[in-house]
Write a protein that holds these residues in place. Structure first.
Motif, PDB file in Angstrom:
ATOM      1  N   SER A   1      12.384  30.345 -22.124  1.00 28.97           N
ATOM      2  CA  SER A   1      13.278  30.003 -21.021  1.00 28.97           C
ATOM      3  C   SER A   1      13.313  31.114 -19.979  1.00 28.97           C
ATOM      4  O   SER A   1      13.221  30.866 -18.773  1.00 28.97           O
ATOM      5  CB  SER A   1      14.693  29.743 -21.557  1.00 28.97           C
ATOM      6  OG  SER A   1      15.619  29.590 -20.513  1.00 28.97           O
TER       7      SER A   1
ATOM      8  N   LYS B   1      20.384  23.498 -26.790  1.00 33.40           N
ATOM      9  CA  LYS B   1      21.696  22.868 -26.951  1.00 33.40           C
ATOM     10  C   LYS B   1      21.616  21.646 -27.860  1.00 33.40           C
ATOM     11  O   LYS B   1      22.454  21.460 -28.750  1.00 33.40           O
ATOM     12  CB  LYS B   1      22.245  22.468 -25.580  1.00 33.40           C
ATOM     13  CG  LYS B   1      23.653  21.882 -25.622  1.00 33.40           C
ATOM     14  CD  LYS B   1      24.146  21.576 -24.221  1.00 33.40           C
ATOM     15  CE  LYS B   1      25.555  20.981 -24.260  1.00 33.40           C
ATOM     16  NZ  LYS B   1      26.063  20.670 -22.895  1.00 33.40           N
TER      17      LYS B   1
ATOM     18  N   SER C   1      15.390  24.740 -17.518  1.00 38.99           N
ATOM     19  CA  SER C   1      16.506  23.865 -17.904  1.00 38.99           C
ATOM     20  C   SER C   1      16.130  22.982 -19.088  1.00 38.99           C
ATOM     21  O   SER C   1      16.962  22.721 -19.974  1.00 38.99           O
ATOM     22  CB  SER C   1      16.921  22.987 -16.718  1.00 38.99           C
ATOM     23  OG  SER C   1      17.382  23.779 -15.645  1.00 38.99           O
TER      24      SER C   1
ATOM     25  N   ARG D   1      16.359  25.088 -22.246  1.00 41.27           N
ATOM     26  CA  ARG D   1      17.757  25.373 -22.590  1.00 41.27           C
ATOM     27  C   ARG D   1      18.474  24.126 -23.108  1.00 41.27           C
ATOM     28  O   ARG D   1      19.362  24.213 -23.960  1.00 41.27           O
ATOM     29  CB  ARG D   1      18.480  25.952 -21.379  1.00 41.27           C
ATOM     30  CG  ARG D   1      17.949  27.330 -21.015  1.00 41.27           C
ATOM     31  CD  ARG D   1      18.815  28.071 -20.034  1.00 41.27           C
ATOM     32  NE  ARG D   1      18.320  29.434 -19.830  1.00 41.27           N
ATOM     33  CZ  ARG D   1      18.907  30.328 -19.066  1.00 41.27           C
ATOM     34  NH1 ARG D   1      20.023  30.029 -18.438  1.00 41.27           N
ATOM     35  NH2 ARG D   1      18.389  31.533 -18.930  1.00 41.27           N
TER      36      ARG D   1
ATOM     37  N   ASN E   1      18.997  36.869 -16.853  1.00 41.09           N
ATOM     38  CA  ASN E   1      18.426  35.605 -16.391  1.00 41.09           C
ATOM     39  C   ASN E   1      17.307  35.837 -15.391  1.00 41.09           C
ATOM     40  O   ASN E   1      16.894  34.927 -14.685  1.00 41.09           O
ATOM     41  CB  ASN E   1      19.516  34.741 -15.750  1.00 41.09           C
ATOM     42  CG  ASN E   1      20.520  34.264 -16.793  1.00 41.09           C
ATOM     43  OD1 ASN E   1      20.144  33.885 -17.884  1.00 41.09           O
ATOM     44  ND2 ASN E   1      21.795  34.301 -16.419  1.00 41.09           N
TER      45      ASN E   1
ATOM     46  N   VAL F   1      14.668  31.062 -26.174  1.00 43.85           N
ATOM     47  CA  VAL F   1      15.251  31.886 -25.105  1.00 43.85           C
ATOM     48  C   VAL F   1      14.167  32.684 -24.403  1.00 43.85           C
ATOM     49  O   VAL F   1      14.175  32.834 -23.171  1.00 43.85           O
ATOM     50  CB  VAL F   1      16.335  32.815 -25.681  1.00 43.85           C
ATOM     51  CG1 VAL F   1      16.827  33.789 -24.616  1.00 43.85           C
ATOM     52  CG2 VAL F   1      17.503  32.004 -26.232  1.00 43.85           C
TER      53      VAL F   1
END
Length: 250
Positions: free
Chosen positions: A168, A188, A181, A184, A245, A165
């Motif tokens: 990112s 996932k 992306s 991230r 973000n 994170v």
């Protein structure tokens, strides 16, 4: 216990009333002061410890270096690091190196922090590299973070997505949306979860807990209204506000 609950003054009071003190009690006070951002006070306990003839150990120096890092005491941190080795014959371990990297990185000398890592006599672990990654995020050094990316991901064997994170968000701050992306997607695909941030505040005899992105507090609407009022005041005074973000709030 008092110090960890936020009552540092009560912790100091108990410490001062102790008839016998040892390295553990001094380490506790140094660590507590560091956690509260009172680096100078922690160093004062260290000086008191030496005057009492109590020899510091590895934990002492982890607490001292951490306190220096949070208080921005770069020069004093270097002196303590060298004293640990030369005066007390204590060889640094991964925790000490992590604290030093954090200390140097927070000061803005990221190149110095990177060189410090390359000169370590041991292979840096995820915490050491993570300290430098945190400094990259603090000072927005995307290029250096890229050098750390592969090493951190190889060493990060737990289920915590924190480093992912962090990277990112660093890419997001540099508007490198494709790289953001990609990271991230890795989070996932690996099924990683970021532990939600949380905080506590005591009002009277009641402790209120808050968790990131949670709206279940009974006074949530009132809290949100107050925060929005504060945001308006901050915007009116030209503060640059960013969300999680890293996008500019308008």
């Amino acid at each position: 216990m008092y110090s960890k609950c936020g009552f540092l003054e009560l912790g100091v009071k108990v410490f001062n009333q102790m008839m016998v003190r040892n390295v553990i009690t001094y380490n506790t006070m140094i660590s507590a002061c560091g956690a509260h951002g009172l680096g100078e006070k922690g160093l004062a306990f260290y000086e008191q410890m030496k005057e009492a003839g109590i020899r510091p150990n590895k934990v002492t120096f982890v607490s001292l270096l951490s306190a220096c890092s949070h208080a921005g005491l770069l020069d004093r941190g270097w002196l303590l690091h060298n004293s640990m080795i030369n005066d007390y014959g204590i060889e640094p371990d991964a925790e000490h190196y992590s604290c030093m990297v954090d200390l140097i990185g927070r000061s803005g000398d990221l190149d110095g922090a990177y060189k410090f890592i390359t000169r370590m006599p041991m292979t840096p672990d995820a915490n050491v590299l993570g300290s430098l990654l945190g400094a990259c995020r603090l000072h927005n050094k995307v290029e250096l973070a890229e050098l750390l990316e592969e090493g951190i991901f190889q060493l990060n064997t737990d289920d915590d997505a924190g480093h992912y994170v962090l990277l990112s968000n660093l890419y997001a701050s540099g508007k490198r949306w494709e790289d953001m992306s990609k990271v991230r997607s890795m989070i996932k695909d690996k099924g990683l979860e970021k532990k939600p941030g949380s905080s506590w505040i005591q009002v009277g005899h009641h402790i209120y807990a808050f968790h990131a992105a949670s709206a279940f507090h009974p006074a949530f609407a009132k809290i949100e209204e107050t925060l929005n009022s504060l945001l308006l005041v901050m915007k009116s005074e030209d503060y640059m506000l960013t969300n999680i973000n890293d996008q500019l709030l308008t």
